[in-house]
Design a protein around this motif. Structure first.
Motif, PDB file in Angstrom:
ATOM      1  N   VAL A  99       0.839  -1.208   0.000  1.00 35.80           N
ATOM      2  CA  VAL A  99       0.000   0.000   0.000  1.00 35.80           C
ATOM      3  C   VAL A  99       0.870   1.252   0.000  1.00 35.80           C
ATOM      4  N   GLN A 100       1.917   1.239   0.840  1.00 41.68           N
ATOM      5  CA  GLN A 100       2.789   2.401   0.938  1.00 41.68           C
ATOM      6  C   GLN A 100       3.491   2.689  -0.389  1.00 41.68           C
ATOM      7  N   LEU A 101       4.024   1.651  -1.024  1.00 38.60           N
ATOM      8  CA  LEU A 101       4.703   1.829  -2.316  1.00 38.60           C
ATOM      9  C   LEU A 101       3.731   2.326  -3.379  1.00 38.60           C
ATOM     10  N   PHE A 102       2.539   1.711  -3.430  1.00 42.32           N
ATOM     11  CA  PHE A 102       1.550   2.103  -4.440  1.00 42.32           C
ATOM     12  C   PHE A 102       1.162   3.575  -4.288  1.00 42.32           C
ATOM     13  N   LEU A 103       0.870   3.994  -3.055  1.00 38.48           N
ATOM     14  CA  LEU A 103       0.470   5.378  -2.823  1.00 38.48           C
ATOM     15  C   LEU A 103       1.631   6.344  -3.050  1.00 38.48           C
ATOM     16  N   PHE A 104       2.824   5.939  -2.643  1.00 41.95           N
ATOM     17  CA  PHE A 104       3.995   6.794  -2.815  1.00 41.95           C
ATOM     18  C   PHE A 104       4.227   7.100  -4.293  1.00 41.95           C
ATOM     19  N   LEU A 105       4.197   6.052  -5.127  1.00 38.82           N
ATOM     20  CA  LEU A 105       4.406   6.239  -6.567  1.00 38.82           C
ATOM     21  C   LEU A 105       3.206   6.933  -7.214  1.00 38.82           C
ATOM     22  N   GLY A 106       1.990   6.496  -6.820  1.00 32.18           N
ATOM     23  CA  GLY A 106       0.787   7.038  -7.442  1.00 32.18           C
ATOM     24  C   GLY A 106       0.576   8.507  -7.145  1.00 32.18           C
ATOM     25  N   LEU A 107       0.647   8.883  -5.873  1.00 30.07           N
ATOM     26  CA  LEU A 107       0.413  10.278  -5.497  1.00 30.07           C
ATOM     27  C   LEU A 107       1.534  11.184  -5.989  1.00 30.07           C
ATOM     28  N   GLY A 108       2.765  10.649  -6.022  1.00 24.72           N
ATOM     29  CA  GLY A 108       3.867  11.434  -6.586  1.00 24.72           C
ATOM     30  C   GLY A 108       3.642  11.730  -8.059  1.00 24.72           C
ATOM     31  N   GLY A 109       3.161  10.716  -8.808  1.00 23.61           N
ATOM     32  CA  GLY A 109       2.858  10.922 -10.229  1.00 23.61           C
ATOM     33  C   GLY A 109       1.730  11.912 -10.440  1.00 23.61           C
ATOM     34  N   MET A 159       4.360   0.155 -12.035  1.00 24.24           N
ATOM     35  CA  MET A 159       5.658   0.103 -11.368  1.00 24.24           C
ATOM     36  C   MET A 159       5.635  -0.669 -10.047  1.00 24.24           C
ATOM     37  N   SER A 160       4.543  -0.582  -9.297  1.00 28.43           N
ATOM     38  CA  SER A 160       4.508  -1.254  -7.985  1.00 28.43           C
ATOM     39  C   SER A 160       4.644  -2.768  -8.105  1.00 28.43           C
ATOM     40  N   PRO A 161       3.831  -3.443  -8.939  1.00 33.90           N
ATOM     41  CA  PRO A 161       3.996  -4.902  -9.059  1.00 33.90           C
ATOM     42  C   PRO A 161       5.366  -5.294  -9.599  1.00 33.90           C
ATOM     43  N   LEU A 178      11.223   3.882   4.383  1.00 33.76           N
ATOM     44  CA  LEU A 178       9.947   3.621   3.738  1.00 33.76           C
ATOM     45  C   LEU A 178      10.088   2.513   2.711  1.00 33.76           C
ATOM     46  N   CYS A 179       8.957   1.955   2.285  1.00 33.45           N
ATOM     47  CA  CYS A 179       8.959   1.023   1.161  1.00 33.45           C
ATOM     48  C   CYS A 179       8.995   1.854  -0.119  1.00 33.45           C
ATOM     49  N   GLU A 180      10.183   2.304  -0.445  1.00 33.53           N
ATOM     50  CA  GLU A 180      10.376   3.206  -1.573  1.00 33.53           C
ATOM     51  C   GLU A 180      11.043   2.447  -2.710  1.00 33.53           C
ATOM     52  N   MET A 181      10.686   2.759  -3.957  1.00 33.62           N
ATOM     53  CA  MET A 181      11.076   1.948  -5.101  1.00 33.62           C
ATOM     54  C   MET A 181      12.585   1.701  -5.217  1.00 33.62           C
ATOM     55  N   PRO A 182      13.449   2.726  -5.221  1.00 31.68           N
ATOM     56  CA  PRO A 182      14.885   2.448  -5.354  1.00 31.68           C
ATOM     57  C   PRO A 182      15.431   1.523  -4.272  1.00 31.68           C
TER      58      PRO A 182
END
Length: 315
Positions: A99-109, A159-161, A178-182
């Motif tokens: 959830v954290q990764l999805f929201l982090f990427l989604g809301l940033g976009g 990107m999340s999956p 955080l559960c951040e992509m990099p």
């Protein structure tokens, strides 16, 4: 080689600065104060924009969405971060990480695209003032915001999956807050070149393309401003556009550095501090930037406060 994901064990361990407990204690206090101020500041922007009839314009419609985004963005990760900083428990459940990764990427976009929409709004207001309300009608404003939300979340759905499905060979210790992509990409025990390539391509579309649009829009705005004879008119435009440009600079400076070079190419400690800045400082500063430089918002705040004081006296 055993390629069982650490995620199947049900949790990730967010290391953060666990090797520096004194730093974590300081960060807990700083982040808690910043988070509370962020909640107050952005909620105030939303409240004032909704209650004051003079702020019922496209510009403040978009600003309300920006404040809502900032509230959602910080709330998606800061409570978990504060919990991890406050004690020895550094874990986050697998579902929580997803959830954290999805929201982090989604809301940033979404924010990237929304800032571009706000630049278009300023372009129309400055370059086509007589047709502003005709062009920026409510249906168009709602449509632009919907496209921003839709594209931002679609980017995250891709990107999340891809990030979470990378084999981690049992590793579940994330060297981040955080559960951040990099940081999650670094856990992979296979080559991540393909994922990083796709991330770069998507970043061009969701990050760089809106930035180019913003710069082109402001190129036209600057040219139009120099044709204005009135110094007061110039000053008003520079104040309004300056607030937006400041927010753009803060936001894009961090996000380009982090997401145009994912994986192993950036310093881990540097990435942690940049994420904290991007996740805490920028949402905190946005309301201040728009209120301190904007007479209309300050006037609306004054009217709202004076109205409440008068109401209290009458009661």
């Amino acid at each position: 080689m055993d390629r069982t994901n650490g995620s199947t064990q049900g949790h990730f361990v967010l290391l953060g600065f666990s090797d520096r407990p004194h730093l974590e204690r300081v960060l807990f206090v700083v982040i808690l104060v910043a988070y509370l101020l962020t909640l107050v500041g952005n909620s105030t922007i939303i409240l004032v924009s909704r209650l004051d009839s003079r702020l019922q314009t496209p510009m403040y419609f978009f600003l309300t969405h920006l404040s809502f985004l900032d509230l959602s963005f910080t709330t998606s990760s800061i409570p978990q971060l504060l919990h991890n900083l406050s004690g020895c428990d550094k874990t986050i459940s697998y579902v929580g990480c997803v959830v954290q990764l999805f929201l982090f990427l989604g809301l940033g976009g979404v924010e990237c695209l929304l800032l571009a929409v706000m630049a278009y709004d300023r372009f129309v207001a400055v370059c086509k003032p007589l047709h502003y309300m005709t062009i920026m009608h409510p249906q168009l404003c709602l449509g632009l915001v919907s496209v921003a939300w839709g594209c931002g979340m679609a980017n995250s759905l891709i990107m999340s999956p891809m990030t979470l499905w990378l084999p981690r060979c049992g590793h579940n210790k994330v060297d981040h807050f955080l559960c951040e992509m990099p940081a999650l990409i670094r856990l992979a025990c296979i080559s991540t070149a393909a994922v990083e390539g796709i991330a770069f391509i998507l970043a061009v579309g969701i990050v760089l393309s809106p930035l180019v649009f913003i710069l082109v829009s402001y190129g036209h705005i600057v040219r139009a401003v120099f044709r204005i004879q009135s110094s007061s008119g110039r000053h008003r435009i520079f104040n309004t556009c300056g607030s937006h440009l400041t927010v753009v600079s803060l936001f894009y400076g961090n996000i380009i550095y982090m997401y145009m070079q994912p994986g192993h190419s950036s310093s881990q400690d540097q990435g942690k501090f940049l994420t904290l800045f991007y996740n805490i400082v920028t949402p905190l500063l946005n309301p201040l930037i728009y209120t301190l430089r904007n007479k209309e918002v300050k006037g609306a705040l004054r009217r709202l406060l004076l109205g409440n004081i008068s109401l209290g006296k009458n009661l």
